[in-house]
Write a protein that holds these residues in place. Sequence first.
Motif, PDB file in Angstrom:
ATOM      1  N   SER A  75       0.839  -1.211   0.000  1.00  0.00           N
ATOM      2  CA  SER A  75       0.000   0.000   0.000  1.00  0.00           C
ATOM      3  C   SER A  75       0.867   1.252   0.000  1.00  0.00           C
ATOM      4  CB  SER A  75      -0.905   0.031   1.234  1.00  0.00           C
ATOM      5  OG  SER A  75      -1.732  -1.071   1.303  1.00  0.00           O
ATOM      6  N   PHE A  76       1.871   1.262   0.889  1.00  0.00           N
ATOM      7  CA  PHE A  76       2.775   2.414   0.950  1.00  0.00           C
ATOM      8  C   PHE A  76       3.504   2.609  -0.373  1.00  0.00           C
ATOM      9  CE2 PHE A  76       2.817   2.413   5.730  1.00  0.00           C
ATOM     10  CZ  PHE A  76       2.389   3.727   5.860  1.00  0.00           C
ATOM     11  N   PHE A  77       3.902   1.514  -0.988  1.00  0.00           N
ATOM     12  CA  PHE A  77       4.591   1.614  -2.276  1.00  0.00           C
ATOM     13  C   PHE A  77       3.678   2.259  -3.320  1.00  0.00           C
ATOM     14  CE2 PHE A  77       5.610  -0.111  -6.486  1.00  0.00           C
ATOM     15  CZ  PHE A  77       6.915   0.352  -6.614  1.00  0.00           C
ATOM     16  N   LYS A  78       2.448   1.782  -3.417  1.00  0.00           N
ATOM     17  CA  LYS A  78       1.501   2.331  -4.392  1.00  0.00           C
ATOM     18  C   LYS A  78       1.234   3.814  -4.140  1.00  0.00           C
ATOM     19  CE  LYS A  78      -1.207  -1.859  -5.299  1.00  0.00           C
ATOM     20  NZ  LYS A  78      -2.541  -2.467  -5.106  1.00  0.00           N
ATOM     21  N   ILE A  79       1.003   4.157  -2.884  1.00  0.00           N
ATOM     22  CA  ILE A  79       0.703   5.551  -2.537  1.00  0.00           C
ATOM     23  C   ILE A  79       1.911   6.442  -2.814  1.00  0.00           C
ATOM     24  CG2 ILE A  79       0.181   7.102  -0.611  1.00  0.00           C
ATOM     25  CD1 ILE A  79      -1.355   4.662   0.612  1.00  0.00           C
ATOM     26  N   SER A  80       3.104   5.968  -2.471  1.00  0.00           N
ATOM     27  CA  SER A  80       4.303   6.792  -2.672  1.00  0.00           C
ATOM     28  C   SER A  80       4.580   7.011  -4.161  1.00  0.00           C
ATOM     29  CB  SER A  80       5.509   6.184  -1.965  1.00  0.00           C
ATOM     30  OG  SER A  80       5.867   4.938  -2.524  1.00  0.00           O
ATOM     31  N   VAL A  81       4.384   5.982  -4.985  1.00  0.00           N
ATOM     32  CA  VAL A  81       4.579   6.141  -6.432  1.00  0.00           C
ATOM     33  C   VAL A  81       3.525   7.081  -7.003  1.00  0.00           C
ATOM     34  CG1 VAL A  81       4.505   4.939  -8.661  1.00  0.00           C
ATOM     35  CG2 VAL A  81       5.795   3.957  -6.761  1.00  0.00           C
ATOM     36  N   LEU A  82       2.270   6.880  -6.604  1.00  0.00           N
ATOM     37  CA  LEU A  82       1.182   7.756  -7.068  1.00  0.00           C
ATOM     38  C   LEU A  82       1.479   9.207  -6.704  1.00  0.00           C
ATOM     39  CD1 LEU A  82      -1.693   8.246  -8.187  1.00  0.00           C
ATOM     40  CD2 LEU A  82      -2.538   7.741  -5.876  1.00  0.00           C
ATOM     41  N   PHE A  83       1.861   9.437  -5.455  1.00  0.00           N
ATOM     42  CA  PHE A  83       2.176  10.796  -5.026  1.00  0.00           C
ATOM     43  C   PHE A  83       3.350  11.386  -5.800  1.00  0.00           C
ATOM     44  CE2 PHE A  83       5.201  13.215  -2.440  1.00  0.00           C
ATOM     45  CZ  PHE A  83       4.561  14.444  -2.511  1.00  0.00           C
ATOM     46  N   ALA A  84       4.432  10.631  -5.933  1.00  0.00           N
ATOM     47  CA  ALA A  84       5.627  11.143  -6.617  1.00  0.00           C
ATOM     48  C   ALA A  84       5.310  11.532  -8.056  1.00  0.00           C
ATOM     49  CB  ALA A  84       6.747  10.112  -6.574  1.00  0.00           C
ATOM     50  N   LEU A  85       4.547  10.708  -8.740  1.00  0.00           N
ATOM     51  CA  LEU A  85       4.178  11.014 -10.129  1.00  0.00           C
ATOM     52  C   LEU A  85       3.243  12.217 -10.207  1.00  0.00           C
ATOM     53  CD1 LEU A  85       3.695   7.400 -11.534  1.00  0.00           C
ATOM     54  CD2 LEU A  85       5.564   8.998 -12.056  1.00  0.00           C
ATOM     55  N   THR A  86       2.265  12.276  -9.316  1.00  0.00           N
ATOM     56  CA  THR A  86       1.314  13.396  -9.300  1.00  0.00           C
ATOM     57  C   THR A  86       2.031  14.714  -9.029  1.00  0.00           C
ATOM     58  OG1 THR A  86      -0.426  11.923  -8.492  1.00  0.00           O
ATOM     59  CG2 THR A  86      -0.788  14.286  -8.217  1.00  0.00           C
ATOM     60  N   SER A  87       2.837  14.726  -7.998  1.00  0.00           N
ATOM     61  CA  SER A  87       3.552  15.941  -7.620  1.00  0.00           C
ATOM     62  C   SER A  87       4.488  16.411  -8.727  1.00  0.00           C
ATOM     63  CB  SER A  87       4.346  15.697  -6.334  1.00  0.00           C
ATOM     64  OG  SER A  87       5.091  16.841  -5.989  1.00  0.00           O
ATOM     65  N   ALA A  88       5.289  15.492  -9.243  1.00  0.00           N
ATOM     66  CA  ALA A  88       6.261  15.861 -10.284  1.00  0.00           C
ATOM     67  C   ALA A  88       5.554  16.366 -11.534  1.00  0.00           C
ATOM     68  CB  ALA A  88       7.148  14.670 -10.616  1.00  0.00           C
ATOM     69  N   LEU A  89       4.511  15.681 -11.957  1.00  0.00           N
ATOM     70  CA  LEU A  89       3.805  16.082 -13.169  1.00  0.00           C
ATOM     71  C   LEU A  89       3.158  17.456 -13.016  1.00  0.00           C
ATOM     72  CD1 LEU A  89       3.031  15.292 -16.025  1.00  0.00           C
ATOM     73  CD2 LEU A  89       0.978  14.197 -15.091  1.00  0.00           C
ATOM     74  N   LEU A  90       2.472  17.676 -11.904  1.00  0.00           N
ATOM     75  CA  LEU A  90       1.830  18.984 -11.702  1.00  0.00           C
ATOM     76  C   LEU A  90       2.860  20.112 -11.614  1.00  0.00           C
ATOM     77  CD1 LEU A  90      -1.014  18.055  -9.187  1.00  0.00           C
ATOM     78  CD2 LEU A  90      -1.240  18.622 -11.613  1.00  0.00           C
ATOM     79  N   HIS A  91       3.938  19.885 -10.862  1.00  0.00           N
ATOM     80  CA  HIS A  91       4.981  20.910 -10.761  1.00  0.00           C
ATOM     81  C   HIS A  91       5.607  21.204 -12.122  1.00  0.00           C
ATOM     82  CE1 HIS A  91       5.059  20.429  -6.328  1.00  0.00           C
ATOM     83  NE2 HIS A  91       5.531  21.664  -6.367  1.00  0.00           N
ATOM     84  N   GLN A  92       5.961  20.166 -12.859  1.00  0.00           N
ATOM     85  CA  GLN A  92       6.669  20.384 -14.122  1.00  0.00           C
ATOM     86  C   GLN A  92       5.771  20.979 -15.208  1.00  0.00           C
ATOM     87  OE1 GLN A  92       9.980  20.395 -14.522  1.00  0.00           O
ATOM     88  NE2 GLN A  92       9.937  20.049 -12.316  1.00  0.00           N
ATOM     89  N   VAL A  93       4.505  20.634 -15.216  1.00  0.00           N
ATOM     90  CA  VAL A  93       3.580  21.289 -16.162  1.00  0.00           C
ATOM     91  C   VAL A  93       3.499  22.770 -15.840  1.00  0.00           C
ATOM     92  CG1 VAL A  93       1.139  21.481 -16.831  1.00  0.00           C
ATOM     93  CG2 VAL A  93       2.245  19.237 -16.781  1.00  0.00           C
ATOM     94  N   TRP A  94       3.423  23.096 -14.551  1.00  0.00           N
ATOM     95  CA  TRP A  94       3.390  24.500 -14.123  1.00  0.00           C
ATOM     96  C   TRP A  94       4.685  25.215 -14.495  1.00  0.00           C
ATOM     97  CZ3 TRP A  94       1.103  28.745 -13.304  1.00  0.00           C
ATOM     98  CH2 TRP A  94       1.578  29.720 -12.437  1.00  0.00           C
ATOM     99  N   TYR A  95       5.824  24.585 -14.235  1.00  0.00           N
ATOM    100  CA  TYR A  95       7.108  25.203 -14.571  1.00  0.00           C
ATOM    101  C   TYR A  95       7.267  25.379 -16.079  1.00  0.00           C
ATOM    102  CZ  TYR A  95       8.596  24.180  -9.750  1.00  0.00           C
ATOM    103  OH  TYR A  95       8.701  24.105  -8.396  1.00  0.00           O
ATOM    104  N   PHE A  96       6.801  24.410 -16.839  1.00  0.00           N
ATOM    105  CA  PHE A  96       6.865  24.510 -18.296  1.00  0.00           C
ATOM    106  C   PHE A  96       5.979  25.649 -18.790  1.00  0.00           C
ATOM    107  CE2 PHE A  96       5.497  23.274 -22.597  1.00  0.00           C
ATOM    108  CZ  PHE A  96       6.737  23.145 -23.217  1.00  0.00           C
ATOM    109  N   TRP A  97       4.786  25.720 -18.239  1.00  0.00           N
ATOM    110  CA  TRP A  97       3.833  26.762 -18.654  1.00  0.00           C
ATOM    111  C   TRP A  97       4.356  28.160 -18.328  1.00  0.00           C
ATOM    112  CZ3 TRP A  97      -0.900  28.983 -15.991  1.00  0.00           C
ATOM    113  CH2 TRP A  97      -1.720  29.639 -16.909  1.00  0.00           C
ATOM    114  N   THR A  98       5.081  28.312 -17.226  1.00  0.00           N
ATOM    115  CA  THR A  98       5.614  29.616 -16.829  1.00  0.00           C
ATOM    116  C   THR A  98       7.013  29.872 -17.383  1.00  0.00           C
ATOM    117  OG1 THR A  98       6.449  28.694 -14.752  1.00  0.00           O
ATOM    118  CG2 THR A  98       4.249  29.709 -14.714  1.00  0.00           C
TER     119      THR A  98
END
Length: 173
Positions: free
Chosen positions: A107-130
């Motif tokens: 469970s921790f593995f799934k949640i940690s991977v989900l979080f890492a991908l979500t966080s990185a994708l949202l941050h990088q889309v924002w950084y790319f857009w700006t």
Amino acid sequence: MCGIAYYYAFQLNVFFFEWSEFAHGVNWLYIPSGLRLLFVLVLTHTGAIGIVLGSVATNYALGSPDNSHAFNLLTGLISGGSPYLARFVAIHFLQLNTQLEGLTAKSFFKISVLFALTSALLHQVWYFWTGKTEHIITNTLVMAIGDWFGTVLVLASASVVIHTVKSLGQMKQ
């Protein structure tokens, strides 16, 4: 308290792991990401708000001088919102118990991977857009790896502390 802890975790990450910076805002090991997930899993709304406030304070204290108020605020919202979004997805699609009962290593593995991908994708889309990054795919992958390593390190440390406290409590009885 979450915001203060997040702010100082960022400071410690810079002090100890500045060598791991791949690009601006992208590290191969990022300890504060583990606090993001931990605070939001345990404290939900309060944890997310604390992360937003800590991230905004970090952006103003350590960000580049050309960062606008909108950039700092939206980056803070992404920092606090991405673990909250990952928690929501984990509850509704991965059947995460809202009381965090019955969590396993899987469970921790799934949640940690989900979080890492979500966080990185949202941050990088924002950084790319700006215009803060030109290498969205590479930076997203490296940021996801760094967020995941930081998350695993924090969650493992929290687990050791919890088990140690429980063991000490049982020894006193």
